[in-house]
Scaffold this active site. Structure first.
Site, short mmCIF file in Angstrom:
data_model
loop_
_atom_site.label_atom_id
_atom_site.label_comp_id
_atom_site.label_asym_id
_atom_site.label_seq_id
_atom_site.Cartn_x
_atom_site.Cartn_y
_atom_site.Cartn_z
N CYS A 5 -7.18 -26.63 134.53
CA CYS A 5 -7.84 -28.00 134.93
C CYS A 5 -7.59 -28.18 136.44
O CYS A 5 -6.50 -27.67 137.06
CB CYS A 5 -7.46 -29.41 134.55
SG CYS A 5 -7.46 -29.33 132.79
N ARG A 46 -10.02 -22.73 137.43
CA ARG A 46 -8.97 -23.49 136.78
C ARG A 46 -9.35 -23.96 135.57
O ARG A 46 -8.43 -24.44 134.72
CB ARG A 46 -8.55 -24.48 137.59
CG ARG A 46 -7.81 -23.94 138.91
CD ARG A 46 -7.20 -25.34 139.60
NE ARG A 46 -6.11 -25.64 139.03
CZ ARG A 46 -4.78 -25.52 139.02
NH1 ARG A 46 -4.72 -24.29 140.00
NH2 ARG A 46 -3.83 -25.93 138.67
N TRP A 79 -10.12 -27.47 131.37
CA TRP A 79 -9.85 -26.66 130.48
C TRP A 79 -9.14 -27.43 129.29
O TRP A 79 -7.82 -27.88 129.32
CB TRP A 79 -8.60 -25.64 130.92
CG TRP A 79 -8.63 -24.24 130.27
CD1 TRP A 79 -9.44 -23.22 130.15
CD2 TRP A 79 -7.33 -24.28 129.30
NE1 TRP A 79 -8.91 -22.51 129.11
CE2 TRP A 79 -7.49 -22.92 128.58
CE3 TRP A 79 -6.34 -24.62 129.06
CZ2 TRP A 79 -6.85 -22.23 127.89
CZ3 TRP A 79 -5.52 -24.21 127.85
CH2 TRP A 79 -5.65 -23.00 127.52
N ASN A 134 -4.24 -33.15 135.37
CA ASN A 134 -4.10 -31.70 135.31
C ASN A 134 -2.66 -31.72 134.69
O ASN A 134 -1.58 -32.02 135.56
CB ASN A 134 -4.10 -30.81 136.29
CG ASN A 134 -3.61 -29.46 136.09
OD1 ASN A 134 -3.17 -28.81 137.16
ND2 ASN A 134 -3.69 -28.91 135.00
N GLY A 135 -2.43 -31.20 133.43
CA GLY A 135 -0.98 -30.97 132.94
C GLY A 135 -0.97 -31.58 131.43
O GLY A 135 -1.92 -31.55 131.00
N GLU A 168 -2.78 -2.71 131.33
CA GLU A 168 -3.40 -3.50 132.25
C GLU A 168 -4.89 -3.14 132.22
O GLU A 168 -5.99 -4.20 132.11
CB GLU A 168 -2.98 -3.24 133.67
CG GLU A 168 -3.83 -3.98 134.66
CD GLU A 168 -3.87 -5.62 134.44
OE1 GLU A 168 -3.16 -6.03 133.70
OE2 GLU A 168 -4.69 -6.18 135.14
N LYS A 209 -8.02 -5.90 131.13
CA LYS A 209 -9.14 -6.18 132.13
C LYS A 209 -10.28 -6.03 131.14
O LYS A 209 -11.09 -6.97 131.42
CB LYS A 209 -9.27 -5.08 133.23
CG LYS A 209 -8.17 -5.55 134.40
CD LYS A 209 -8.39 -6.82 135.21
CE LYS A 209 -7.65 -7.72 134.66
NZ LYS A 209 -6.34 -7.73 135.10
N GLU A 235 -10.80 -9.01 128.32
CA GLU A 235 -10.82 -10.32 129.20
C GLU A 235 -12.28 -10.56 129.39
O GLU A 235 -12.83 -11.61 129.15
CB GLU A 235 -9.73 -10.51 130.33
CG GLU A 235 -8.57 -10.81 130.12
CD GLU A 235 -8.02 -10.98 131.53
OE1 GLU A 235 -7.59 -12.08 131.77
OE2 GLU A 235 -7.80 -9.94 132.13
N HIS A 240 2.77 7.37 115.93
CA HIS A 240 3.46 6.46 115.11
C HIS A 240 2.79 5.30 114.39
O HIS A 240 2.97 4.29 114.06
CB HIS A 240 4.78 5.77 115.95
CG HIS A 240 5.64 6.84 116.48
ND1 HIS A 240 6.66 7.53 115.63
CD2 HIS A 240 5.99 7.39 117.85
CE1 HIS A 240 7.26 8.54 116.34
NE2 HIS A 240 6.92 8.22 117.66
N LYS A 272 -7.65 -19.61 135.18
CA LYS A 272 -6.88 -18.79 136.22
C LYS A 272 -5.52 -18.99 136.36
O LYS A 272 -4.57 -18.34 136.12
CB LYS A 272 -7.49 -18.90 137.69
CG LYS A 272 -6.96 -18.28 138.77
CD LYS A 272 -7.37 -17.00 138.58
CE LYS A 272 -6.78 -15.90 139.72
NZ LYS A 272 -6.55 -14.48 139.37
C1 F6R Z 1 -5.28 -11.10 133.73
C2 F6R Z 1 -4.66 -12.55 134.15
C3 F6R Z 1 -3.60 -13.16 133.51
C4 F6R Z 1 -2.59 -13.61 134.36
C5 F6R Z 1 -1.31 -14.44 133.96
C6 F6R Z 1 -0.46 -14.87 134.98
O1 F6R Z 1 -6.39 -11.14 134.30
O2 F6R Z 1 -5.11 -12.87 135.34
O3 F6R Z 1 -2.98 -12.41 132.76
O4 F6R Z 1 -2.00 -12.31 135.19
O5 F6R Z 1 -1.86 -15.41 133.31
O6 F6R Z 1 -0.74 -15.60 135.89
P1 F6R Z 1 -0.02 -15.70 137.50
O7 F6R Z 1 0.13 -14.38 137.97
O8 F6R Z 1 -0.85 -16.53 138.29
O9 F6R Z 1 1.59 -16.12 136.95
#
Ligand code: F6R
Length: 593
Positions: A2, A27, A74, A100-101, A471, A475, A478, A494, A588
């Site tokens: 949010c 957000r 969100w 937000n929260g 990672e 990507k 996601e 395994h 985000k």
């Molecule tokens: C993946 C992504 C998330 C963040 C995670 C931590 O692309 O963006 O996995 O890395 O939510 O977020 P931060 O770095 O803001 O603590």
């Protein structure tokens, strides 16, 4: 999770608020809404879906007000409906609130309010806030006192924006969720993040825990109060150095591609990190008995990479723990321990909770964090700013590279050779620049096109490239919604090797760090079972069906290698006509536990 925006001044506040919401959409983008006070009346508009294409002048030309709040959601409590979208109102519709929260005691508060006759129109936790304020106003408090007293009843986290039909003020407050006050010329802004209003001012106050800003339209003044003590505070005004251009797409179709293209420049910034800062951080590491790296998602993968580098280059045993799992280790943490947290936003709830828990145990906290003024930055004993600049795309790309680069600089400092760290990063920087130039080459796009319809993609790596495999697959999954899973090469036999069937794409990360023979034989194993092996490697090999070259940079190869998977993920998303900046179900900044 949010985003909230607020405006008070002489303009039609709906303009900067809509603008700010568009910038905060990363957000949350389930639904959005605004409320504005114009000559004594509060008008509002709510809509399910993204705000992206909305144009105030065209879609809501009559909507205006000098005091305005907005929210992009969100969903946590209650489904994605117009009724659940913010702002929420008191029974008499005189108080409007964006939040937000998460209010943890909302059920109990709601029951009490309902017993007093309050009628609720949504399933959200937020809606109790305007009703609580309304209740306090009945007890003859003025608006700031009513808001303050209402906030004191809340358990959980909040950043709120509050307006009232009867007052010419805008109130913002925070606890556990971020809120920034922007100070303009005779006008003020509230935003969950600086880019929300950076177009209008770069003078800001990062509100601290339990602080409340009272912004007055007539006197063009602001007051910052402590919610608990009701004392007036005098926090510092900071100047933001990010340009608006840095926070905008700069002519690119998506933030994701813009941010990936910035990666060489981001490494340049890490190369120039202050030696003194690095030395201070290194001495915290040296004097710690045990070291834990705590982070989430992509940042945790960067932390895993850091742990390998510390082990291989500094003979340090460092354990990486996902922040959400950290509570199960809390009882083992003691005063001589160091927790290194890694976070782009500096607002991830699980990370902040880990910091609180580390402090409860007397441990020190060193943070690698990207957002200046973030909660994490302020809660840490020491922080290193990763300086990736604003990362708007929900997927973390440039922040990951900057976090890896910062671990390299820290490791070099621990080894007493900062210059060596700079040289390594220079190689990584040039290699990324080269890869990004190749970007337009049809090879990556062609691969993306060919694998966009597969149900599964796998990646393998060993040692420093194990985090790359994780990672890279994060990507891909996601942004493309394809099931993608990374494995340590040695783990294949395994269990996971049973997943390999003809044609399945397997990305193999190969570095010239002594692990190449083993990972290539793992690649052979999957190839023998029909996999299509895509090598991201310092040299070509006959096992590869496709080959993407990276510089031979030893244990530092992963810094540039990851860029290929970012690009592959991006082009798969485009191929599937998905929005790479806003993948479904994600936000985000994960400010909920
Ligand atoms: C993946 C992504 C998330 C963040 C995670 C931590 O692309 O963006 O996995 O890395 O939510 O977020 P931060 O770095 O803001 O603590």
């Amino acid at each position: 999770m949010c985003g909230i925006v607020g405006y008070i001044g002489k303009k039609n506040g709906a303009i900067p608020v809509i603008d700010g919401l568009k910038r905060l959409e990363y957000r949350g983008y389930d639904s959005w809404g605004i409320a504005a006070k114009d000559s004594g009346r509060i008008d509002f508009h709510k809509q399910v879906g993204k705000i992206g294409a909305f144009e105030l002048a065209k879609d809501l030309p009559e909507f205006s007000g000098n005091i305005c709040i907005g929210h992009t959601r969100w969903a946590t409590h209650g489904g994605v409906t117009e009724a659940n979208s913010h702002p929420h109102f008191s029974c008499d519709n005189k108080i409007a609130v964006v939040h937000n929260g998460i209010i943890e005691n909302y059920q109990e508060l709601r029951k009490n309010l309902e017993a007093k006759g309050h009628k609720f129109r949504s399933q959200t936790d937020t809606e109790i806030i305007p009703h609580l304020i309304e209740e306090k106003l009945k007890e003859k408090h003025n608006l700031p006192s009513a808001v303050r007293l209402a906030l004191k009843d809340l358990e959980g986290s909040y950043a709120v924006g509050v307006i009232s039909q009867d007052d010419d003020i805008l109130i913002g407050a925070r606890k556990g969720s971020p809120l920034v006050l922007g100070i303009g010329n005779g006008e003020f802004f509230l935003g969950s993040d600086v880019p929300a209003f950076l177009k209008y001012t770069n003078k800001v106050i990062f509100l601290d825990e339990n602080q409340m800003a009272i912004l007055d339209q007539k006197n063009q003044s602001y007051k910052i109060m402590d919610v608990n003590t009701n004392k007036q505070l005098n926090p510092e005004i900071a100047t933001i150095e990010w340009s608006l251009d840095e926070a905008e797409k700069g002519g690119h179709p998506h933030f994701m591609i813009k941010e990936m293209l910035e990666q060489p420049y981001v490494i340049e910034k890490t190369i120039s990190v202050e030696a003194n800062e690095l030395k201070k951080a290194a001495s915290m590491i040296k004097s710690a008995e045990r070291i834990y790296i705590v982070a989430c998602g992509t940042a945790m993968h960067a932390g895993m990479y850091g742990a390998y580098i510390f082990a291989l280059r500094n003979n340090l045993i460092v354990q990486t723990i996902s922040a959400g799992e950290f509570p199960y280790f809390e009882h083992l943490i003691s005063t001589n321990d160091l927790i290194i947290t890694v976070s782009q936003s500096g607002e991830t709830a699980d990370v902040l909770e880990a910091v609180r828990s580390a402090h409860r145990s007397g441990a020190k906290v060193l943070s690698l964090v990207n957002v200046m003024g973030s909660s994490l930055m302020r809660m840490s004993d020491m922080f290193l700013l990763t300086k990736a600049g604003p990362e708007i795309c929900v997927l973390s790309t440039k922040a990951y590279v900057s976090q890896q680069a910062m671990f390299v600089m820290l490791s070099a400092t621990l080894a007493g050779d900062i210059t060596a760290g700079k040289k390594i990063l220079q190689i990584a920087k040039n290699d990324i620049a080269k890869i990004l130039k190749l970007m337009s080459l049809d090879k990556i796009k062609k691969l993306a096109r060919e694998i966009a319809t597969v149900p599964n993609i796998y990646a393998i790596g060993r040692g420093v490239n194990y985090p790359s495999a994780l990672e890279g697959c994060l990507k891909i999954k996601e942004v493309s919604y394809i099931h993608a899973e990374g494995f340590a090469g040695g783990d294949l036999k395994h269990g996971p090797i049973s997943l390999i069937e003809p044609g399945v794409p397997v990305l193999a990360f190969v570095a010239n760090d002594g692990s190449d023979k083993e990972i290539l034989s793992n690649a052979m194993e999957v190839k023998a079972r029909g996999a299509r092996v895509i090598g991201i490697s310092f040299e070509n090999n006959q096992v590869f069906d496709e080959y993407f070259p990276v510089a031979a940079n030893g244990v530092y190869t992963p810094i540039s290698a990851i860029v290929y998977t970012q690009l592959i993920a991006y082009f798969i998303a485009l191929e599937k006509k998905l929005d790479p900046d806003k993948p479904r179900n994600l936000a985000k900044s994960v400010t909920v536990k």
